[in-house]
Write an enzyme that holds these catalytic residues in place. Structure first.
Site, PDB file in Angstrom:
ATOM      1  N   HIS A 129      -9.300 116.912 -52.954  1.00 19.49           N
ATOM      2  CA  HIS A 129      -8.083 117.597 -53.723  1.00 19.49           C
ATOM      3  C   HIS A 129      -8.023 116.990 -54.892  1.00 19.49           C
ATOM      4  O   HIS A 129      -8.373 115.692 -55.040  1.00 19.49           O
ATOM      5  CB  HIS A 129      -6.959 117.389 -52.887  1.00 19.49           C
ATOM      6  CG  HIS A 129      -6.636 118.191 -51.716  1.00 19.49           C
ATOM      7  ND1 HIS A 129      -5.816 118.076 -50.639  1.00 19.49           N
ATOM      8  CD2 HIS A 129      -7.322 119.393 -51.620  1.00 19.49           C
ATOM      9  CE1 HIS A 129      -5.649 119.054 -49.841  1.00 19.49           C
ATOM     10  NE2 HIS A 129      -6.298 120.090 -50.276  1.00 19.49           N
ATOM     11  N   ASP A 134      -6.039 115.730 -57.286  1.00 17.99           N
ATOM     12  CA  ASP A 134      -5.475 114.516 -57.668  1.00 17.99           C
ATOM     13  C   ASP A 134      -6.078 113.204 -57.158  1.00 17.99           C
ATOM     14  O   ASP A 134      -5.700 112.162 -57.336  1.00 17.99           O
ATOM     15  CB  ASP A 134      -4.019 114.715 -57.207  1.00 17.99           C
ATOM     16  CG  ASP A 134      -3.630 114.755 -55.646  1.00 17.99           C
ATOM     17  OD1 ASP A 134      -4.801 115.598 -55.022  1.00 17.99           O
ATOM     18  OD2 ASP A 134      -2.834 114.280 -54.903  1.00 17.99           O
ATOM     19  N   HIS A 154      -5.421 116.125 -42.716  1.00 17.78           N
ATOM     20  CA  HIS A 154      -4.907 116.818 -43.821  1.00 17.78           C
ATOM     21  C   HIS A 154      -5.299 118.131 -43.837  1.00 17.78           C
ATOM     22  O   HIS A 154      -5.974 118.485 -42.759  1.00 17.78           O
ATOM     23  CB  HIS A 154      -5.435 115.847 -44.957  1.00 17.78           C
ATOM     24  CG  HIS A 154      -4.741 116.048 -46.439  1.00 17.78           C
ATOM     25  ND1 HIS A 154      -3.495 116.559 -46.332  1.00 17.78           N
ATOM     26  CD2 HIS A 154      -5.236 116.201 -47.763  1.00 17.78           C
ATOM     27  CE1 HIS A 154      -2.996 116.663 -47.702  1.00 17.78           C
ATOM     28  NE2 HIS A 154      -4.214 116.539 -48.383  1.00 17.78           N
ATOM     29  N   ASP A 169      -3.687 111.192 -48.100  1.00 18.73           N
ATOM     30  CA  ASP A 169      -2.867 112.167 -47.656  1.00 18.73           C
ATOM     31  C   ASP A 169      -3.241 112.352 -46.182  1.00 18.73           C
ATOM     32  O   ASP A 169      -4.053 112.575 -45.764  1.00 18.73           O
ATOM     33  CB  ASP A 169      -3.235 113.385 -48.682  1.00 18.73           C
ATOM     34  CG  ASP A 169      -3.045 113.402 -50.067  1.00 18.73           C
ATOM     35  OD1 ASP A 169      -2.705 112.224 -50.376  1.00 18.73           O
ATOM     36  OD2 ASP A 169      -3.156 114.449 -50.941  1.00 18.73           O
ATOM     37  N   HIS A 205       2.733 108.342 -53.863  1.00 20.34           N
ATOM     38  CA  HIS A 205       2.032 109.958 -53.691  1.00 20.34           C
ATOM     39  C   HIS A 205       3.274 110.862 -53.458  1.00 20.34           C
ATOM     40  O   HIS A 205       3.271 111.764 -52.649  1.00 20.34           O
ATOM     41  CB  HIS A 205       0.964 110.036 -52.609  1.00 20.34           C
ATOM     42  CG  HIS A 205       0.323 111.498 -52.655  1.00 20.34           C
ATOM     43  ND1 HIS A 205       0.882 112.551 -52.154  1.00 20.34           N
ATOM     44  CD2 HIS A 205      -0.864 111.774 -53.151  1.00 20.34           C
ATOM     45  CE1 HIS A 205      -0.180 113.671 -52.317  1.00 20.34           C
ATOM     46  NE2 HIS A 205      -1.037 113.017 -52.981  1.00 20.34           N
TER      47      HIS A 205
END
Ligand SMILES: [Zn+2]
Ligand SMILES: [Zn+2]
Length: 270
Positions: A31, A33, A109, A179, A237
Protein backbone atom coordinates in the site's frame (compact mmCIF):
# COMPACT_ATOMS: atom_id res chain seq x y z
CA UNK A 1 14.29 0.76 8.07
CA UNK A 2 10.79 -0.61 8.32
CA UNK A 3 8.43 0.59 5.58
CA UNK A 4 9.13 3.64 3.50
CA UNK A 5 6.19 5.94 2.89
CA UNK A 6 6.27 9.23 1.06
CA UNK A 7 8.31 11.79 2.96
CA UNK A 8 10.71 9.27 4.46
CA UNK A 9 13.75 11.09 3.08
CA UNK A 10 12.56 14.38 4.56
CA UNK A 11 12.08 12.75 7.96
CA UNK A 12 15.52 11.13 7.78
CA UNK A 13 17.07 14.55 7.21
CA UNK A 14 15.02 16.12 10.00
CA UNK A 15 16.04 13.35 12.37
CA UNK A 16 19.67 13.43 11.17
CA UNK A 17 19.65 9.73 10.31
CA UNK A 18 22.66 8.95 8.14
CA UNK A 19 21.71 7.60 4.71
CA UNK A 20 24.97 5.67 4.48
CA UNK A 21 24.10 3.51 7.48
CA UNK A 22 21.02 2.08 5.81
CA UNK A 23 21.61 -1.52 4.68
CA UNK A 24 18.25 -3.27 4.99
CA UNK A 25 14.71 -2.08 4.31
CA UNK A 26 11.77 -4.21 5.44
CA UNK A 27 8.51 -3.59 3.58
CA UNK A 28 5.29 -4.88 5.14
CA UNK A 29 2.97 -4.60 2.13
CA UNK A 30 2.35 -2.79 -1.07
CA UNK A 31 0.00 0.00 0.00
CA UNK A 32 1.29 3.43 -0.93
CA UNK A 33 1.64 4.75 2.59
CA UNK A 34 4.20 1.96 3.20
CA UNK A 35 6.27 2.02 0.01
CA UNK A 36 5.85 5.17 -2.11
CA UNK A 37 9.07 6.57 -0.67
CA UNK A 38 11.26 3.72 -1.95
CA UNK A 39 12.09 4.85 -5.50
CA UNK A 40 13.05 8.33 -4.35
CA UNK A 41 15.16 7.04 -1.50
CA UNK A 42 17.01 4.53 -3.68
CA UNK A 43 17.68 7.18 -6.28
CA UNK A 44 19.04 9.54 -3.59
CA UNK A 45 21.35 6.80 -2.28
CA UNK A 46 22.71 6.47 -5.82
CA UNK A 47 23.41 10.19 -6.03
CA UNK A 48 25.15 10.15 -2.65
CA UNK A 49 27.69 7.76 -4.17
CA UNK A 50 26.71 4.61 -2.36
CA UNK A 51 28.56 1.45 -3.37
CA UNK A 52 27.44 -1.18 -0.83
CA UNK A 53 24.51 -3.45 -1.51
CA UNK A 54 21.03 -2.47 -0.28
CA UNK A 55 18.65 -5.30 0.59
CA UNK A 56 14.91 -4.76 0.31
CA UNK A 57 12.91 -7.43 2.12
CA UNK A 58 9.19 -7.76 1.47
CA UNK A 59 6.34 -9.57 -0.28
CA UNK A 60 7.15 -10.59 -3.85
CA UNK A 61 5.01 -7.71 -5.18
CA UNK A 62 7.66 -5.26 -3.97
CA UNK A 63 10.08 -6.34 -6.67
CA UNK A 64 7.31 -6.34 -9.30
CA UNK A 65 6.62 -2.71 -8.40
CA UNK A 66 10.16 -1.48 -8.02
CA UNK A 67 12.01 -3.18 -10.90
CA UNK A 68 10.43 -1.18 -13.75
CA UNK A 69 10.77 2.09 -11.82
CA UNK A 70 14.43 1.39 -11.17
CA UNK A 71 15.06 0.40 -14.78
CA UNK A 72 13.74 3.82 -15.76
CA UNK A 73 15.29 6.05 -13.10
CA UNK A 74 18.15 4.23 -11.45
CA UNK A 75 20.26 3.08 -14.37
CA UNK A 76 24.03 3.27 -13.93
CA UNK A 77 23.87 3.25 -10.14
CA UNK A 78 27.08 2.17 -8.41
CA UNK A 79 25.32 -0.16 -5.97
CA UNK A 80 23.09 -3.22 -6.16
CA UNK A 81 19.59 -3.44 -4.82
CA UNK A 82 18.81 -7.02 -3.86
CA UNK A 83 15.24 -8.14 -3.29
CA UNK A 84 14.60 -10.77 -0.66
CA UNK A 85 11.12 -12.23 -1.03
CA UNK A 86 9.30 -12.75 2.26
CA UNK A 87 6.52 -15.30 2.60
CA UNK A 88 3.82 -13.23 4.29
CA UNK A 89 1.82 -16.32 5.30
CA UNK A 90 4.45 -17.92 7.49
CA UNK A 91 6.46 -17.01 10.57
CA UNK A 92 9.93 -17.57 9.19
CA UNK A 93 13.46 -16.25 9.31
CA UNK A 94 13.94 -13.27 6.98
CA UNK A 95 17.59 -12.45 7.65
CA UNK A 96 20.24 -12.70 10.31
CA UNK A 97 23.66 -11.34 11.03
CA UNK A 98 26.05 -11.64 13.96
CA UNK A 99 23.90 -9.76 16.41
CA UNK A 100 20.33 -9.91 15.15
CA UNK A 101 17.74 -12.16 13.55
CA UNK A 102 14.60 -10.89 11.83
CA UNK A 103 11.42 -12.96 11.50
CA UNK A 104 8.21 -12.40 9.56
CA UNK A 105 4.86 -12.09 11.36
CA UNK A 106 1.88 -13.09 9.16
CA UNK A 107 -0.83 -10.40 9.32
CA UNK A 108 -4.42 -10.11 8.06
CA UNK A 109 -4.89 -7.23 5.66
CA UNK A 110 -6.54 -6.66 2.27
CA UNK A 111 -3.38 -7.71 0.42
CA UNK A 112 -0.41 -9.92 1.42
CA UNK A 113 1.10 -8.27 4.49
CA UNK A 114 3.56 -9.19 7.20
CA UNK A 115 5.07 -7.62 10.26
CA UNK A 116 8.63 -8.12 11.46
CA UNK A 117 10.12 -9.38 14.68
CA UNK A 118 13.64 -8.14 15.47
CA UNK A 119 15.43 -10.38 17.96
CA UNK A 120 18.87 -9.68 19.33
CA UNK A 121 21.03 -12.76 19.62
CA UNK A 122 22.26 -13.75 23.08
CA UNK A 123 25.51 -12.01 23.89
CA UNK A 124 28.56 -13.55 25.51
CA UNK A 125 29.03 -13.14 29.24
CA UNK A 126 31.39 -10.40 30.48
CA UNK A 127 34.70 -11.51 31.90
CA UNK A 128 35.49 -10.23 35.40
CA UNK A 129 39.08 -9.23 34.74
CA UNK A 130 40.18 -9.16 38.42
CA UNK A 131 39.05 -12.78 38.83
CA UNK A 132 40.66 -14.15 35.65
CA UNK A 133 43.86 -12.33 36.65
CA UNK A 134 43.66 -13.76 40.13
CA UNK A 135 43.35 -17.34 38.82
CA UNK A 136 45.86 -16.59 36.03
CA UNK A 137 43.47 -17.85 33.37
CA UNK A 138 45.37 -18.19 30.06
CA UNK A 139 44.09 -16.09 27.14
CA UNK A 140 43.28 -19.24 25.12
CA UNK A 141 40.62 -20.23 27.68
CA UNK A 142 38.77 -16.89 27.62
CA UNK A 143 36.56 -17.79 24.64
CA UNK A 144 35.17 -20.90 26.39
CA UNK A 145 34.67 -19.02 29.63
CA UNK A 146 32.69 -16.30 27.85
CA UNK A 147 30.44 -19.07 26.57
CA UNK A 148 29.78 -20.45 30.02
CA UNK A 149 32.49 -23.03 30.76
CA UNK A 150 34.16 -23.41 34.14
CA UNK A 151 37.93 -23.03 34.45
CA UNK A 152 40.14 -25.84 35.72
CA UNK A 153 43.46 -24.69 37.17
CA UNK A 154 46.68 -26.65 36.47
CA UNK A 155 46.28 -28.03 40.01
CA UNK A 156 42.86 -29.42 39.07
CA UNK A 157 40.74 -26.96 41.03
CA UNK A 158 37.43 -26.15 39.31
CA UNK A 159 36.55 -22.44 39.29
CA UNK A 160 32.82 -22.12 38.57
CA UNK A 161 31.95 -19.89 35.62
CA UNK A 162 29.74 -17.68 37.79
CA UNK A 163 32.82 -16.55 39.72
CA UNK A 164 34.61 -15.49 36.52
CA UNK A 165 31.85 -13.75 34.55
CA UNK A 166 28.92 -11.41 34.81
CA UNK A 167 25.90 -12.44 32.70
CA UNK A 168 25.34 -10.48 29.48
CA UNK A 169 22.30 -8.23 29.16
CA UNK A 170 19.14 -10.15 28.20
CA UNK A 171 18.62 -9.99 24.42
CA UNK A 172 15.94 -7.46 23.40
CA UNK A 173 13.06 -8.04 20.99
CA UNK A 174 10.99 -5.55 19.02
CA UNK A 175 7.87 -6.51 17.05
CA UNK A 176 6.46 -4.30 14.30
CA UNK A 177 2.88 -5.16 13.41
CA UNK A 178 1.94 -3.22 10.32
CA UNK A 179 -1.58 -2.84 8.92
CA UNK A 180 -3.72 -5.68 10.22
CA UNK A 181 -7.18 -6.66 11.26
CA UNK A 182 -7.57 -7.87 14.84
CA UNK A 183 -5.54 -11.06 14.65
CA UNK A 184 -4.97 -13.15 17.76
CA UNK A 185 -2.83 -15.68 15.92
CA UNK A 186 0.17 -13.34 16.22
CA UNK A 187 0.12 -13.53 20.03
CA UNK A 188 2.45 -16.55 20.42
CA UNK A 189 4.94 -14.97 18.01
CA UNK A 190 5.20 -11.64 19.82
CA UNK A 191 4.83 -12.98 23.37
CA UNK A 192 6.82 -10.99 25.92
CA UNK A 193 8.60 -8.66 23.48
CA UNK A 194 10.26 -5.58 24.97
CA UNK A 195 8.41 -3.27 22.59
CA UNK A 196 5.44 -3.86 20.32
CA UNK A 197 4.37 -1.44 17.62
CA UNK A 198 0.78 -2.19 16.63
CA UNK A 199 -1.37 -0.22 14.26
CA UNK A 200 -4.41 1.51 15.74
CA UNK A 201 -6.15 3.07 12.78
CA UNK A 202 -9.55 3.54 14.38
CA UNK A 203 -11.32 4.46 17.60
CA UNK A 204 -13.90 2.07 19.04
CA UNK A 205 -16.80 4.09 17.55
CA UNK A 206 -15.51 3.09 14.09
CA UNK A 207 -15.17 -0.63 14.85
CA UNK A 208 -17.31 -1.58 11.82
CA UNK A 209 -15.07 0.45 9.54
CA UNK A 210 -12.01 -1.25 11.04
CA UNK A 211 -13.46 -4.67 10.17
CA UNK A 212 -14.32 -3.63 6.62
CA UNK A 213 -10.87 -2.24 5.88
CA UNK A 214 -8.84 -4.92 7.74
CA UNK A 215 -7.48 -2.50 10.29
CA UNK A 216 -7.52 -2.48 14.10
CA UNK A 217 -8.92 -0.19 16.74
CA UNK A 218 -6.72 1.18 19.50
CA UNK A 219 -8.48 -1.05 22.02
CA UNK A 220 -7.84 -4.14 19.88
CA UNK A 221 -4.14 -3.25 19.63
CA UNK A 222 -4.03 -2.97 23.42
CA UNK A 223 -5.79 -6.34 23.82
CA UNK A 224 -3.15 -8.01 21.67
CA UNK A 225 -0.42 -6.32 23.73
CA UNK A 226 -2.02 -7.34 27.02
CA UNK A 227 -2.65 -10.95 26.02
CA UNK A 228 0.86 -11.31 24.58
CA UNK A 229 2.23 -9.82 27.82
CA UNK A 230 4.52 -7.44 25.97
CA UNK A 231 6.53 -5.02 28.08
CA UNK A 232 5.60 -1.85 26.19
CA UNK A 233 3.16 -0.91 23.43
CA UNK A 234 3.40 1.94 20.95
CA UNK A 235 0.45 2.57 18.63
CA UNK A 236 0.29 4.46 15.34
CA UNK A 237 -1.16 4.64 11.80
CA UNK A 238 -4.14 6.72 12.88
CA UNK A 239 -6.92 7.47 10.41
CA UNK A 240 -6.83 11.05 9.15
CA UNK A 241 -10.45 11.43 10.31
CA UNK A 242 -9.32 12.10 13.90
CA UNK A 243 -8.02 15.58 14.64
CA UNK A 244 -7.60 14.62 18.24
CA UNK A 245 -6.09 11.31 19.33
CA UNK A 246 -7.07 11.42 22.99
CA UNK A 247 -9.97 8.96 22.49
CA UNK A 248 -7.70 6.41 20.84
CA UNK A 249 -5.12 6.83 23.57
CA UNK A 250 -7.70 6.52 26.36
CA UNK A 251 -9.26 3.40 24.81
CA UNK A 252 -5.87 1.71 24.53
CA UNK A 253 -4.79 2.80 28.02
CA UNK A 254 -7.93 1.29 29.55
CA UNK A 255 -6.71 -2.15 28.39
CA UNK A 256 -2.93 -1.66 28.38
CA UNK A 257 -1.85 1.05 30.84
CA UNK A 258 1.16 3.03 29.71
CA UNK A 259 0.40 2.69 25.97
CA UNK A 260 2.64 5.08 24.06
CA UNK A 261 0.83 7.27 21.53
CA UNK A 262 3.35 7.05 18.69
CA UNK A 263 3.97 10.08 16.54
CA UNK A 264 6.31 11.65 13.99
CA UNK A 265 9.89 11.93 15.18
CA UNK A 266 9.40 10.03 18.39
CA UNK A 267 12.46 8.13 19.63
CA UNK A 268 11.88 5.14 21.92
CA UNK A 269 14.96 3.46 23.38
CA UNK A 270 14.60 -0.32 23.67
ZN1 LIG B 1 -2.42 -1.15 4.21
ZN1 LIG C 1 -1.18 1.73 5.90
Amino acid sequence: MIDCGEGTQVQMRNMRVRFGRLAHIFISHLHGDHCFGLPGLISTLGMLGRTGELVVHGPKEVETYLRPVMDLFCRGMEFDVRFNTVDTRSHSLVMEDRSLSVWSIPLKHRIPTCGYLFAEKPKEAHIIREMTDFYQVPVRCMKDIKQGQDYVTPEGEVIPNARLTRPAATPKRYAFCSDTAYNRSIIPIIEGVDLLYHEATFAECDLARAKETFHSTARQAAEIARDAQVKRLVIGHYSARYDDLTDLHREAEAVFPGTILGNEGMVIPV
